[in-house]
Each structure stands twice: as C-alpha cells, then as structure tokens.
Scaffold this motif. Sequence first.
Motif, PDB file in Angstrom:
ATOM      1  N   VAL A 117       0.870  -1.178   0.000  1.00 43.49           N
ATOM      2  CA  VAL A 117       0.000   0.000   0.000  1.00 43.49           C
ATOM      3  C   VAL A 117       0.905   1.225   0.000  1.00 43.49           C
ATOM      4  CG1 VAL A 117      -1.881   1.250   1.112  1.00 43.49           C
ATOM      5  CG2 VAL A 117      -1.731  -1.248   1.357  1.00 43.49           C
ATOM      6  N   LEU A 118       0.697   2.116  -0.958  1.00 43.60           N
ATOM      7  CA  LEU A 118       1.472   3.342  -1.091  1.00 43.60           C
ATOM      8  C   LEU A 118       0.582   4.553  -0.834  1.00 43.60           C
ATOM      9  CD1 LEU A 118       3.291   2.522  -4.460  1.00 43.60           C
ATOM     10  CD2 LEU A 118       4.111   2.050  -2.133  1.00 43.60           C
ATOM     11  N   VAL A 130       3.303   2.461   3.060  1.00 40.03           N
ATOM     12  CA  VAL A 130       2.703   2.509   4.398  1.00 40.03           C
ATOM     13  C   VAL A 130       2.252   1.134   4.887  1.00 40.03           C
ATOM     14  CG1 VAL A 130       1.998   4.928   4.216  1.00 40.03           C
ATOM     15  CG2 VAL A 130       0.432   3.132   3.420  1.00 40.03           C
ATOM     16  N   PHE A 131       2.275   0.128   4.009  1.00 36.39           N
ATOM     17  CA  PHE A 131       1.876  -1.230   4.403  1.00 36.39           C
ATOM     18  C   PHE A 131       2.390  -2.176   3.346  1.00 36.39           C
ATOM     19  CE2 PHE A 131      -1.565  -4.514   5.263  1.00 36.39           C
ATOM     20  CZ  PHE A 131      -1.182  -4.766   6.565  1.00 36.39           C
ATOM     21  N   GLN A 211      -8.380 -11.109   2.109  1.00 36.99           N
ATOM     22  CA  GLN A 211      -7.718 -10.032   2.844  1.00 36.99           C
ATOM     23  C   GLN A 211      -8.569  -8.758   2.837  1.00 36.99           C
ATOM     24  OE1 GLN A 211      -3.113  -9.826   2.366  1.00 36.99           O
ATOM     25  NE2 GLN A 211      -3.936 -10.372   0.355  1.00 36.99           N
ATOM     26  N   ILE A 212      -8.772  -8.180   4.001  1.00 31.93           N
ATOM     27  CA  ILE A 212      -9.348  -6.837   4.110  1.00 31.93           C
ATOM     28  C   ILE A 212      -8.751  -6.172   5.341  1.00 31.93           C
ATOM     29  CG2 ILE A 212     -11.441  -7.842   5.152  1.00 31.93           C
ATOM     30  CD1 ILE A 212     -12.928  -5.268   4.215  1.00 31.93           C
ATOM     31  N   PHE A 213      -8.139  -5.019   5.125  1.00 32.50           N
ATOM     32  CA  PHE A 213      -7.498  -4.263   6.196  1.00 32.50           C
ATOM     33  C   PHE A 213      -8.085  -2.857   6.234  1.00 32.50           C
ATOM     34  CE2 PHE A 213      -4.498  -7.580   5.193  1.00 32.50           C
ATOM     35  CZ  PHE A 213      -3.933  -7.934   6.422  1.00 32.50           C
ATOM     36  N   GLU A 214      -8.094  -2.293   7.434  1.00 31.16           N
ATOM     37  CA  GLU A 214      -8.696  -0.975   7.674  1.00 31.16           C
ATOM     38  C   GLU A 214      -7.675  -0.065   8.353  1.00 31.16           C
ATOM     39  OE1 GLU A 214     -12.927  -0.208   9.452  1.00 31.16           O
ATOM     40  OE2 GLU A 214     -11.524  -0.411  11.132  1.00 31.16           O
ATOM     41  N   THR A 215      -7.670   1.196   7.958  1.00 32.59           N
ATOM     42  CA  THR A 215      -6.878   2.200   8.660  1.00 32.59           C
ATOM     43  C   THR A 215      -7.774   3.374   9.032  1.00 32.59           C
ATOM     44  OG1 THR A 215      -4.918   3.634   8.569  1.00 32.59           O
ATOM     45  CG2 THR A 215      -6.174   3.384   6.539  1.00 32.59           C
ATOM     46  N   ASN A 221      -1.306   2.933  10.591  1.00 34.96           N
ATOM     47  CA  ASN A 221      -1.573   1.621  11.177  1.00 34.96           C
ATOM     48  C   ASN A 221      -2.729   0.969  10.423  1.00 34.96           C
ATOM     49  OD1 ASN A 221       0.126   1.536  13.839  1.00 34.96           O
ATOM     50  ND2 ASN A 221      -0.828   3.567  13.806  1.00 34.96           N
ATOM     51  N   TRP A 222      -2.641  -0.364  10.298  1.00 31.58           N
ATOM     52  CA  TRP A 222      -3.664  -1.128   9.587  1.00 31.58           C
ATOM     53  C   TRP A 222      -4.120  -2.291  10.453  1.00 31.58           C
ATOM     54  CZ3 TRP A 222      -5.482   0.285   4.755  1.00 31.58           C
ATOM     55  CH2 TRP A 222      -4.771   1.311   4.130  1.00 31.58           C
TER      56      TRP A 222
END
Length: 388
Positions: A117-118, A130-131, A211-215, A221-222
């Motif tokens: 993740v940019l 950032v991830f 996959q599912i990530f939240e910030t 932070n994720w």
Amino acid sequence: MTKPLMAMKAACALLTLAVLPSAWGFKDPLDLPAMMAPKAAKALMLNVTSHESNVLVVGERGIVLKKDMAAADPATGVKDADGRVWTQAQVPTSVNLTSAVFASPSVAYVVGHDGVVLKSTDAGLTWSRVFDGHKANEQVVAAAKKKMEAFQAKYDAASPAEQDAMSEALEAATFAFEDAEAGARFGPSRPMLDVWFKDENTGWVVGSYGQIFETTDGGANWTLVADRLNNPDFRHYNGLYGDSTGLMLIAGEAGRVYKSTDFAQTWERMDTGYIGHFYGTAVTRNAAGEPTIFAYGFGGNVYRLGPNASAWWQLKSPTKESLVQGLNVGNKVMFVDQKGRLVATDESGTALTMVLKDEGKPVTGMAQVGDTFVYSAQGGPRVVNVPR
C-alpha cells in the motif's frame, strides 16, 4: 486472449515466486524503486483513477503516471501512444500496482502485489510505502492462530458428544492456521486488488484470499478486519466500492457480493445466483436515494439488485468479454469490457446496449474526466470520448 485482464492482477503475483531470494544478485521488487523509464506510458497499466481533471494510472513494475487533463502537456515527461505527455511518479517499489484512489485532491493511495500500500500527499507525484505483505502476513497468521486456539480450548472443555459436533470446525480452524503459516513462508506474495478511502484518514484495502485491512489514521496503522465478513473459504475480494452514505460493496469470487451500510463495521454476504467471478460493482440511486446495485465481471456478466428487491437478476449482455470497470454517467452505468468496448444501461437500469464497438489493445480499467474516459490498458493509457 483467454484470461481476463483483471485476473492478471492476481496471477502476475506468481511471477514473484519464480525468482528465489537465494538467486545471485536478487533484490526483492518490493524494496526496489520503480525505474524511471522513457517508455513508461506505453507499459501495461492495470488501473486508473481520477479526481476532477487529475488522473493517476498505475501498472506493471511500480509505474505510476500522473496527468492534469485540463492543462497543457508538461515540457518534459513520457509520451503515450497518442503523443500525450505524462509525468512518471517517484515510487519506492517495483511490484505490479493494481488499483488507485484519490482520498482528497492531494492525498492518494495505491495498492499492488506483495500486499503493498502506497500513499502520496502531493496528488501522486511522490509516494511512500505505508503497508506491505510482511505486515499483512503477521496479522493473518496471528488471527488464524487465535481462532484455532479458541476452538481448541472449547473442544478440550467439551463432552465427547459435543466434541464430535465441534471436530469439523476445529479441523477447519487448524487448516486455516496452517495455510496462513504456509502463505507467510512464501513471503509477501498475496496481492492487494482494490482500495477505497472515505476521507484522507479512513480507508480499506482488499485482496486475495479474503484479505481486508482498515486504517483510521491515514495509513500509519492497519488492522485486519476479515472476521467481519462471512468468507470461511477465503475467496478473493476483487473490487471495492464505497460512497458517502456508508454503503460499501465488495465484488468477489463465486458470484459473491458483500454489502455494508455502516462504513465496513458490519457486512452481509449476498449470493447472487452466479458462480463466476465479479470484478466490481456500480450503484445508481433513484429520486428517493435508494440504491440499485450492479455487479459485473467475467464473460460480460452483469447482475442487478433493485431497491427493496429480494433477489438479483441477470441482465442480457451484448458482450461475452469480461467487464473490467463500471462508472456512473448521468442516470446510467457505463461498463468497459477488456477489448475497450463500452456497454451502457438504459435509464431504468434494466437493459444493456453496446454504445462503442471500437476495439483496441486490452483494457483493465476506466476513469472519467469531463467528456472523456481514460483507459488503463496494455500499451499505456488511452483516451476516448464519452458516448452520448
């Protein structure tokens, strides 16, 4: 071409596994900055997004191209096949990039292979990581281990009869943990496939294997939030939609669409009756603000769920090519297939018509800027007029 280009977003990740870290001189593409290339605007591009007149196109080997479509061509840059000049961004990775979104006029996010993740704070000129898949793997393995241990504790405390009933669930949880560990041993190989932010700070990324990530802090932070969705077999999430009402949609494998109305806090899984892959969703709203949802994907398939409808139904499609993007144009939805042909709904949303039959090099995405569409495609970005 037998394989939809959208599938390339995930399939190309396998190329990473073809080069082992022990190879002489190997440097992980995740850590290798994208090369500034004179022909960058003629490369394979995998997605495009826009905010007003600003356009970002992303693609193979970490290439990000930026252009203000309302301004004159810059004095320097890289030329696409039609001679338009684009600016290639400074990108800290050379993995394939699969999707992009503007969170505001100046802040944008991009996702890609190896779970990357940019983030950009200058409208896409420069980017920071950032991830990535290393951090994603840590959370996936930890969550799977926690779930397995919880099942094991319940199993150990149960009676023999209860254990018989619980054994299948325990076996599934154990397998999921072992699978997560095995995936992590391959390194950060699982791609992120789409991204959406409701503002500069709060956003989500989705990808392969559920996959599912939240910030909530602008990507600092994720958090893995996979347990909010009913996806026990870890099907891929191919496309992510969101809007200001709190409606969010995930298009996935096996004809599944996942729906949230509270900005991803809770989800409903909707089985559409289709067994193939959906690559995205689009939404129109009636005068009362009620949504009609369109799910589109492989083989030109489009399914519709109207306001207060209890079941999805399939629209008759004029194309057998996979649909890779759907956008609202007035009261209609315009879809582009992988050959670059345009298909539109009527204003009732109940019929589909081919409105542009011209074919070109394979297309992977589409964004609108004024009276034009910008395609991401094999051979670089392409611009076509919006049919009226």
